[in-house]
Design a protein around this motif. Structure first.
Motif, mmCIF file in Angstrom:
data_model
loop_
_atom_site.group_PDB
_atom_site.id
_atom_site.type_symbol
_atom_site.label_atom_id
_atom_site.label_comp_id
_atom_site.label_asym_id
_atom_site.label_seq_id
_atom_site.Cartn_x
_atom_site.Cartn_y
_atom_site.Cartn_z
ATOM 1 N N LYS A 80 0.765 -1.352 -0.052
ATOM 2 C CA LYS A 80 0.009 -0.072 -0.093
ATOM 3 C C LYS A 80 0.735 1.192 0.099
ATOM 4 O O LYS A 80 0.449 2.248 -0.777
ATOM 5 N N ARG A 81 2.095 1.113 0.651
ATOM 6 C CA ARG A 81 2.837 2.277 0.818
ATOM 7 C C ARG A 81 3.629 2.522 -0.313
ATOM 8 O O ARG A 81 4.246 3.908 -0.446
ATOM 9 N N SER A 82 3.768 1.568 -1.123
ATOM 10 C CA SER A 82 4.850 1.906 -2.299
ATOM 11 C C SER A 82 4.117 1.886 -3.534
ATOM 12 O O SER A 82 4.766 2.089 -4.560
ATOM 13 N N SER A 83 2.578 2.210 -3.422
ATOM 14 C CA SER A 83 1.864 2.387 -4.836
ATOM 15 C C SER A 83 2.092 3.672 -5.242
ATOM 16 O O SER A 83 1.881 3.803 -6.619
ATOM 17 N N GLY A 84 2.600 4.671 -4.530
ATOM 18 C CA GLY A 84 2.796 6.064 -4.981
ATOM 19 C C GLY A 84 4.311 6.423 -5.359
ATOM 20 O O GLY A 84 4.522 7.629 -5.709
ATOM 21 N N THR A 85 5.024 5.431 -5.316
ATOM 22 C CA THR A 85 6.625 5.687 -5.538
ATOM 23 C C THR A 85 6.763 5.275 -6.886
ATOM 24 O O THR A 85 6.228 4.781 -7.696
ATOM 25 N N GLN A 86 7.671 6.319 -7.307
ATOM 26 C CA GLN A 86 8.212 6.356 -8.946
ATOM 27 C C GLN A 86 8.699 4.919 -9.132
ATOM 28 O O GLN A 86 9.156 4.040 -8.396
ATOM 29 N N PRO A 87 8.373 4.287 -10.528
ATOM 30 C CA PRO A 87 9.017 3.225 -10.734
ATOM 31 C C PRO A 87 10.273 3.070 -10.691
ATOM 32 O O PRO A 87 11.249 4.068 -11.197
ATOM 33 N N GLY A 88 10.951 1.974 -10.357
ATOM 34 C CA GLY A 88 12.120 1.767 -10.028
ATOM 35 C C GLY A 88 12.788 2.074 -8.659
ATOM 36 O O GLY A 88 13.925 2.001 -8.862
ATOM 37 N N ARG A 89 11.797 2.871 -8.083
ATOM 38 C CA ARG A 89 12.404 3.221 -6.844
ATOM 39 C C ARG A 89 11.833 2.543 -5.714
ATOM 40 O O ARG A 89 10.672 2.333 -5.586
ATOM 41 N N ILE A 90 12.561 2.211 -4.194
ATOM 42 C CA ILE A 90 12.044 1.816 -3.264
ATOM 43 C C ILE A 90 11.523 2.740 -2.350
ATOM 44 O O ILE A 90 12.500 3.821 -2.072
ATOM 45 N N PRO A 91 10.273 2.749 -1.694
ATOM 46 C CA PRO A 91 9.888 3.826 -1.217
ATOM 47 C C PRO A 91 10.582 3.882 0.118
ATOM 48 O O PRO A 91 11.117 3.227 0.835
ATOM 49 N N VAL A 92 10.717 4.989 0.884
ATOM 50 C CA VAL A 92 11.185 5.355 1.919
ATOM 51 C C VAL A 92 10.080 5.480 3.233
ATOM 52 O O VAL A 92 9.072 6.056 2.915
ATOM 53 N N LEU A 93 10.165 4.704 4.339
ATOM 54 C CA LEU A 93 9.254 4.825 5.390
ATOM 55 C C LEU A 93 10.025 5.296 6.576
ATOM 56 O O LEU A 93 11.081 5.098 6.930
#
Length: 681
Positions: free
Chosen positions: A532-545
């Protein structure tokens, strides 16, 4: 750290299996039939042990006993009349070695009322020791083996049970010295039916060769008496022949024995009197030089002397006149009257020898002499007979031998009002039934209220056993599935959501993981939160929590952990109810059963251990059932609690490991390694 070592904790399975095997063995042993190794005859399906205890813990007989007939009283408290033949013809008595049949005979057997009186011959009972005999029954094909004549020794000359009604008493010994005269039966006597004596009508015992008593001969005479009142010189047994005689009676409540020989009479000294209305055992034992009187098995008085020779008939409840012959004295002869024309013969008066002057006077020849009355001839003096005994008498025995004091004591105890001091009964044993031995007796003694409580406990037991089986299997499956899932989770690198892509297909191990692994369910919660939290992240990037996001995901994981713990503890309350409620329900059933037992005893008035023991033992079965429910539940609860704790610890460690791995992977934004590799290719 090794995965197997870290996540395979818990009880040793071998030890657990050993414990369950031991419990199962004890359970089977408790329900198996209790039977001895030997069985006298397999055609008889039931038997019970009868203990004859002359030791200090029983009758406490210290004197020699020898061969003795023992009375065995059977009633519904110690014998199953419904399992025997209606006439008791299948009864058999076997010695303690379970090999030698014993002689016996039945005096009374009433299957409808549940009463039986059986006399068993004990060949040799030792003082101060215990002996066992076996009672066999339960053979519908058996024929009667009752043998009164073989029950007693050959020197037993007379045995009257007084069980006849309207006919003379029959001798149970081999000599057939039957009484002459029926007498009045006494119902409800000490041992079956007795004989009632009214002090007027006596019963004659015949004069036979087998009843003859030689000069200075040995003798044992025993009987049970119940005086109706205090009487002076009341005769119970009398046998006289000329100036010789043997009399046994009561004088103002004091038993006595009286011997007459050659004109001399000797009576035993007076002792403590007995009150009328109660049964007492009276015995006389004569040896050359000493005659001993016993009361209730104990020496009461004695006479220094011997019994004279007696061959005449004897009387029960009556006496004959005592005749003493006087010395002969010839009567004087009166002078014959003179005939006509003839002088009368001179007559000498008896008083001439005394100097009477007229004694020698001669009458005139023509005068007839006046006849003088002749004095009466001397006759034998006769003493009045003593009055007859008024009361009841039972079990008369006469033996032409002197029995020891222990023999008299054994008769008094075994035939008395409290025979349990000498004789005790064990539970029945069966040849081919699981309801045999002690357990069978207990099962049959359980009352209706006890069965109600046991039924409730049985439902609780079934429910607890179902929980044990289901929960034990669930914990075992979860442990194995978690052990297989954990290495797959640890193989993940930066993409913690990779295992979400596993489809429904897969091998058996993967299917088992999806079905039983609690760690997989926790993993899915955390992976879904990450997705859920990585759905708005740019493609190819791992989200920061940030810290708040990590705390939120941890909260979701802990919520899932709580639900898993609830699943682990589900239905465990049934075990706790069984542990705490089972014994109390059993105690309730026992208390009610004991109350009913004592109430029944109070109504019947039969106060003895054989009437109390079955009811109390049956009542205690409810407590046993309660413990049988609680003890396995207690063991299973402890075992399952340990398994639940281990599974809970494993899941807590997994949550921490998942959060740690997540914090390391998503604490800062960086290229996705997977996308980078794809772009490079």
């Amino acid at each position: 750290m090794s995965t197997k070592r870290a996540f395979n904790p818990g009880p040793n399975r071998f030890a657990v299996r050993t414990l369950w095997a031991c419990l199962a063995t004890l359970f089977v042993m408790a329900f198996l039939p209790t039977s001895a190794q030997a069985w006298w005859n397999e055609e008889w399906s039931l038997r019970k042990k009868i203990m004859v205890d002359a030791s200090p813990t029983g009758a406490g007989i210290t004197d020699t006993i020898g061969a003795v007939p023992v009375l065995v009283r059977l009633h519904v408290g110690n014998f199953r009349f419904g399992q025997a033949k209606q006439d008791g013809s299948d009864l058999r008595f076997v010695s303690g070695d379970d090999k030698t049949p014993l002689k016996y005979h039945i005096e009374k057997y009433d299957a409808l009322l549940g009463e039986a009186l059986v006399w068993v011959s004990m060949p040799d009972l030792h003082a101060g020791s215990k002996a066992d005999i076996w009672l066999y029954y339960g053979n519908q094909k058996a024929t009667s083996a009752s043998d009164p004549k073989a029950t007693y020794t050959s020197d037993t000359a007379l045995v009257y049970h007084f069980g006849e009604r309207g006919t003379p008493a029959q001798d149970a010994s081999v000599w057939a010295n039957h009484a002459q005269g029926a007498g009045q039966p006494a119902d409800g006597s000490l041992i079956g039916t007795g004989l009632r004596l009214d002090g007027v009508t006596s019963v004659t015992i015949p004069a036979t060769q087998s009843l003859e008593i030689a000069q200075d001969g040995a003798l044992t005479w025993t009987a049970w008496i119940k005086p109706a009142s205090l009487q002076r010189n009341a005769v119970i047994y009398s046998r006289r022949e000329g100036s010789n005689g043997l009399v046994i009676g009561m004088d103002d409540g004091m038993p006595f024995v009286e011997i007459s020989a050659s004109g001399a009479t000797h009576r035993s000294s007076a002792g403590a009197p007995v009150a009328p209305g109660g049964w007492h055992h009276l015995a006389v034992v004569a040896t050359p030089g000493l005659v001993t009187l016993y009361l209730d098995g104990n020496a009461y008085a004695s006479i220094s002397g011997t019994i004279p020779a007696l061959k005449a008939t004897a009387l029960l409840g009556g006496d004959t006149a005592v005749v003493t012959a006087a010395p002969a004295n010839p009567a004087p002869v009166a002078a014959a009257p003179a005939s006509e024309g003839q002088a009368a013969a001179p007559t000498t008066e008896p008083g001439a020898a005394a100097g009477n002057p007229s004694a020698g006077a001669v009458q005139d020849p023509g005068v007839q002499a006046t006849p003088q009355p002749a004095p009466a001839a001397p006759v034998a003096t006769t003493a009045a007979a003593m009055p007859g005994f008024v009361g009841d008498i039972d079990e008369l025995m006469l033996i032409k031998a002197a029995r020891p004091a222990g023999f008299i004591k054994a008769l008094a105890v075994s035939q008395g009002t409290d025979p349990t001091k000498l004789i005790a009964f064990s539970p029945d044993e069966e040849t081919a039934s699981w309801l045999s031995g002690y357990f069978g007796v207990l099962i049959r003694a359980v009352t209706v209220d006890g069965w109600v409580v046991i039924g409730i406990l049985l439902v609780m037991a079934v429910a607890s056993w179902m929980v044990m089986v289901e929960k034990s299997g669930y914990l075992s499956r979860q442990r194995k599935a978690n052990a297989e899932f954990l290495p797959r989770f640890r193989s993940l690198d930066s993409d913690l959501t990779a295992l979400l892509a596993d489809g429904a297909s897969g091998d058996k191990a993967q299917q088992r993981i999806r079905r039983d692994a609690s760690m997989l369910r926790l993993y899915r919660i955390g992976a879904e939160e990450l997705r859920k939290r990585s759905s708005g992240t740019q493609p190819g990037r791992i989200p920061v929590l940030n810290a708040e996001a990590i705390a939120s995901i941890r909260a979701a994981l802990e919520a899932g952990l709580v639900r898993e713990i609830q699943m682990l503890n589900r239905m465990m309350v049934i075990l706790t109810i069984s542990i705490s409620g089972g014994p109390f329900l059993g105690l309730l059933g026992t208390v009610i059963g004991v109350m009913i037992t004592f109430a029944a005893i109070a109504m019947s008035g039969d106060v003895n251990i054989n009437a109390i023991a079955p009811g109390v033992a049956g009542a205690l079965m409810a407590t046993v059932a309660g413990l049988a429910v609680a003890i396995p539940a207690l063991f299973a609860y402890n075992y399952l609690t340990l398994g639940i704790r281990d599974r809970t610890t494993e899941m807590q460690v997994f949550v921490e490991e998942f959060v740690t791995k997540m914090a390391e992977a998503f604490s800062r934004e960086r290229p996705d390694p997977l996308q980078h590799r794809i772009a490079a290719e």
